[in-house]
Design a protein around this motif. Sequence first.
Motif, mmCIF file in Angstrom:
data_model
loop_
_atom_site.group_PDB
_atom_site.id
_atom_site.type_symbol
_atom_site.label_atom_id
_atom_site.label_comp_id
_atom_site.label_asym_id
_atom_site.label_seq_id
_atom_site.Cartn_x
_atom_site.Cartn_y
_atom_site.Cartn_z
ATOM 1 N N PRO A 294 0.820 -1.226 0.000
ATOM 2 C CA PRO A 294 0.000 0.000 0.000
ATOM 3 C C PRO A 294 0.850 1.271 0.000
ATOM 4 O O PRO A 294 0.574 2.223 -0.747
ATOM 5 C CB PRO A 294 -0.822 -0.119 1.284
ATOM 6 C CG PRO A 294 -0.842 -1.577 1.588
ATOM 7 C CD PRO A 294 0.491 -2.066 1.175
ATOM 8 N N GLN A 295 1.895 1.288 0.861
ATOM 9 C CA GLN A 295 2.769 2.468 0.892
ATOM 10 C C GLN A 295 3.520 2.639 -0.432
ATOM 11 O O GLN A 295 3.714 3.755 -0.909
ATOM 12 C CB GLN A 295 3.779 2.357 2.036
ATOM 13 C CG GLN A 295 3.153 2.275 3.427
ATOM 14 C CD GLN A 295 3.045 0.845 3.912
ATOM 15 O OE1 GLN A 295 2.497 -0.010 3.205
ATOM 16 N NE2 GLN A 295 3.555 0.576 5.108
ATOM 17 N N VAL A 296 3.925 1.496 -1.018
ATOM 18 C CA VAL A 296 4.651 1.560 -2.290
ATOM 19 C C VAL A 296 3.770 2.144 -3.390
ATOM 20 O O VAL A 296 4.190 3.032 -4.147
ATOM 21 C CB VAL A 296 5.166 0.162 -2.693
ATOM 22 C CG1 VAL A 296 5.708 0.181 -4.121
ATOM 23 C CG2 VAL A 296 6.251 -0.304 -1.733
ATOM 24 N N LEU A 297 2.521 1.664 -3.483
ATOM 25 C CA LEU A 297 1.618 2.172 -4.515
ATOM 26 C C LEU A 297 1.343 3.660 -4.337
ATOM 27 O O LEU A 297 1.283 4.421 -5.310
ATOM 28 C CB LEU A 297 0.302 1.391 -4.493
ATOM 29 C CG LEU A 297 0.349 -0.041 -5.028
ATOM 30 C CD1 LEU A 297 -1.028 -0.687 -4.956
ATOM 31 C CD2 LEU A 297 0.857 -0.058 -6.469
ATOM 32 N N ALA A 298 1.177 4.084 -3.076
ATOM 33 C CA ALA A 298 0.943 5.504 -2.819
ATOM 34 C C ALA A 298 2.139 6.340 -3.259
ATOM 35 O O ALA A 298 1.982 7.414 -3.869
ATOM 36 C CB ALA A 298 0.655 5.722 -1.337
ATOM 37 N N LEU A 299 3.332 5.845 -2.973
ATOM 38 C CA LEU A 299 4.537 6.593 -3.332
ATOM 39 C C LEU A 299 4.761 6.596 -4.842
ATOM 40 O O LEU A 299 5.202 7.600 -5.421
ATOM 41 C CB LEU A 299 5.740 5.988 -2.610
ATOM 42 C CG LEU A 299 6.939 6.914 -2.355
ATOM 43 C CD1 LEU A 299 6.489 8.209 -1.703
ATOM 44 C CD2 LEU A 299 7.966 6.204 -1.479
ATOM 45 N N VAL A 300 4.458 5.474 -5.499
ATOM 46 C CA VAL A 300 4.552 5.435 -6.962
ATOM 47 C C VAL A 300 3.572 6.432 -7.575
ATOM 48 O O VAL A 300 3.892 7.138 -8.543
ATOM 49 C CB VAL A 300 4.284 4.010 -7.484
ATOM 50 C CG1 VAL A 300 4.141 4.015 -9.003
ATOM 51 C CG2 VAL A 300 5.407 3.070 -7.073
ATOM 52 N N GLY A 301 2.362 6.506 -7.003
ATOM 53 C CA GLY A 301 1.395 7.486 -7.480
ATOM 54 C C GLY A 301 1.897 8.906 -7.335
ATOM 55 O O GLY A 301 1.706 9.746 -8.220
ATOM 56 N N PHE A 302 2.572 9.184 -6.204
ATOM 57 C CA PHE A 302 3.149 10.519 -6.010
ATOM 58 C C PHE A 302 4.209 10.806 -7.065
ATOM 59 O O PHE A 302 4.253 11.908 -7.636
ATOM 60 C CB PHE A 302 3.763 10.628 -4.615
ATOM 61 C CG PHE A 302 4.666 11.822 -4.441
ATOM 62 C CD1 PHE A 302 4.127 13.088 -4.298
ATOM 63 C CD2 PHE A 302 6.047 11.674 -4.444
ATOM 64 C CE1 PHE A 302 4.961 14.199 -4.162
ATOM 65 C CE2 PHE A 302 6.884 12.772 -4.306
ATOM 66 C CZ PHE A 302 6.333 14.041 -4.159
ATOM 67 N N LEU A 303 5.060 9.813 -7.356
ATOM 68 C CA LEU A 303 6.133 10.022 -8.318
ATOM 69 C C LEU A 303 5.591 10.226 -9.728
ATOM 70 O O LEU A 303 5.996 11.149 -10.445
ATOM 71 C CB LEU A 303 7.100 8.833 -8.294
ATOM 72 C CG LEU A 303 8.111 8.805 -7.152
ATOM 73 C CD1 LEU A 303 8.812 7.450 -7.103
ATOM 74 C CD2 LEU A 303 9.136 9.910 -7.309
ATOM 75 N N VAL A 304 4.660 9.360 -10.136
ATOM 76 C CA VAL A 304 4.184 9.395 -11.510
ATOM 77 C C VAL A 304 3.205 10.549 -11.735
ATOM 78 O O VAL A 304 3.326 11.300 -12.707
ATOM 79 C CB VAL A 304 3.544 8.056 -11.899
ATOM 80 C CG1 VAL A 304 2.931 8.130 -13.294
ATOM 81 C CG2 VAL A 304 4.579 6.940 -11.841
ATOM 82 N N LEU A 305 2.236 10.695 -10.813
ATOM 83 C CA LEU A 305 1.231 11.743 -10.998
ATOM 84 C C LEU A 305 1.676 13.082 -10.407
ATOM 85 O O LEU A 305 1.698 14.103 -11.097
ATOM 86 C CB LEU A 305 -0.095 11.301 -10.362
ATOM 87 C CG LEU A 305 -0.745 10.063 -10.977
ATOM 88 C CD1 LEU A 305 -2.006 9.679 -10.212
ATOM 89 C CD2 LEU A 305 -1.080 10.311 -12.439
#
Length: 659
Positions: A294-305
């Motif tokens: 969950p934390q990884v997906l949130a951080l990936v979302g921050f990076l990409v979006l």
Amino acid sequence: MQIHPLQDFLVLLALAVVAVALLRRAHLPPVLGYLLAGVLAGPHGLGWIHESAALELLAEIGVVFLLFTIGLEFSLPQFLAMRRTVVGLGGAQVVLGTAAGTGIALLYGVSWEGAVVVGGALALSSTAIVVKQLADQLELQSRHGRTAVGILLFQDLAVVPFLVLIPILAGNGAGSMWWPILLALLKGVLALAVMFALGRYALRPLFREVTRTHSAELFTLTVLMVALAAAWITHELGLSLALGAFLAGLMLGETEFRHQIEADIRPFRDVLLGLFFITIGARLDIFQLPEIWPQVLALVGFLVLGKGLLVAALTRVAGNEAGVAVRTGMVLAQGGEFGFALLALAMKHELFDPATSQVVLTAVVVSMALTPFLVRYNGAFAKGLLHRSYLQRRTERQREVAEETHQLRDHIILCGYGRVGQNLAKFLRDEAQEYVALDLDPIRIRDARDAGERVFYGDATHRDLLEAAGLGRARALVVTFDDVNAALRILERVRGEHPDLPVLVRTRDDTYMEELSEAGATEVLPESLEASLMLATELLLTLGVPTGEVMRLLENARSSGYRQLRGLFTGAELDAGERVPAGGERLHTVLLPADAPSVGRRLAELGLEEQGVQVSAVRRGGIRGEEPTPNLELREGDALVLRGPSERLAWAEKRLLGG
């Protein structure tokens, strides 16, 4: 049992071979294969490769060579013209990106010292992946490509203050943090001064002396020495290895040796860069994913979006068009390799726990794995999102081109205005022949238009733009750049409406001659074969051969599609920069012994022509006869010069010698 570094290196090479082969077949960027191979074979996966200082150094040298070749692509005036992008836009992105990343880390309970490091790591993008992908897509010189590279250059410089700051945040530095940071900046200025001085007063004379030896080996050794020495100088000054390599490439890009240097360094760059991506993937611990996803997906979302939107917004505020802003944001929407250096140093100083490190590390690796797709489809996404504005700008460009060319008749359309296009334009001006040129380099176009030349920004593969340039009234069209896919698209656009218009296409060699001819090219002009003809012309004229005879030989060579020039005795290796097309024709000589079953038979009886093999010459008794007749009876000791694809030549040799 101690593992020898060579074993890890061999494993990495094997993985690289498999990764590239599989991803090429799937038409996907090889970077994805490298990352996946590293994840599976790393210490957290199957354990086939282990942490090794030697491998880390080789991988880092791959990035050094990448930045060296980037420097070769950029001229010094072009780099100075980008200073607003590098300092202004790049600085704003690093500061705001670090602030946003720090805020997110604080929300997850990371201490403020560790949060600053996390923010800095997330603010950096992947120079290695982005630049390689842009170069592969021929977008490095586009507006969004240059903007992205400018921001990446500032990010690479920004790594230095972060590396100085981390020990201070950990409480290991005495006094104020401003003095160490100021010292690092002074070192950066010193590095720039040293590299510019060496480039101006040492590199060009050095390479001139090397080229006088006519030794390809010495030239390659000198290129490697210069690239690595420049990286070492900046490293000793406390800066990154990659910065020195970039500056050295920038200096050599101004010399006449640029293209040969790039050709020599490319094999080392591609191999070591692949190893670099594998070592990046090896850092990921896939067994922790179920706990931290969950934390990884949130951080990936921050990076990409989040990061993509931030870069796009800053690029737009800087005065760029919306399409350029969106494409730049997509290109830089990931974490980068230098972020790993910050995380590793922060872990060493215990600024945050291993669990936090693994979350950030995993998110960065995942975002890097997504990057090839984001870069590949940045244009399609931007055009889909901004369809109306893209059409409006294209319409405005077409209107501009049409307004300036509507009076032209029997003019020439030049697709591309690089070295070849500009040289053609000079000859056309000498003959008072009107021309229109289309190109995608805005700096080149600005300079040419300021000089009064009729050059426009636009993609020559678009039919509407070609029509605006007066395609229906043109006397001929010339594709001056070496891009086969673009040339094929242009031919498709032209031949649909104007089947009789002469279209000349430039290529590097004869690899795609048949494909381009079948697509409708009137003439395909391979540089390597034309260079042979020009050299032959000068030689024959020097030897006193009448001009008319020389012109006849040239005309025969061209009218036959260069057939007599396209076969090569390839030997063990080709000359530098030379290649034989896959499936292309080669030459091979077969000597007939007394017991050969073909002795006493006529050429027509052997059926070689039906299998795609031509006997281009027969040497008998010291006399060579060209293009022998089918009725020629073969004798013992004849030497047959065969022309054809390599697999057919092997069959023909068996036929001649083995029945």
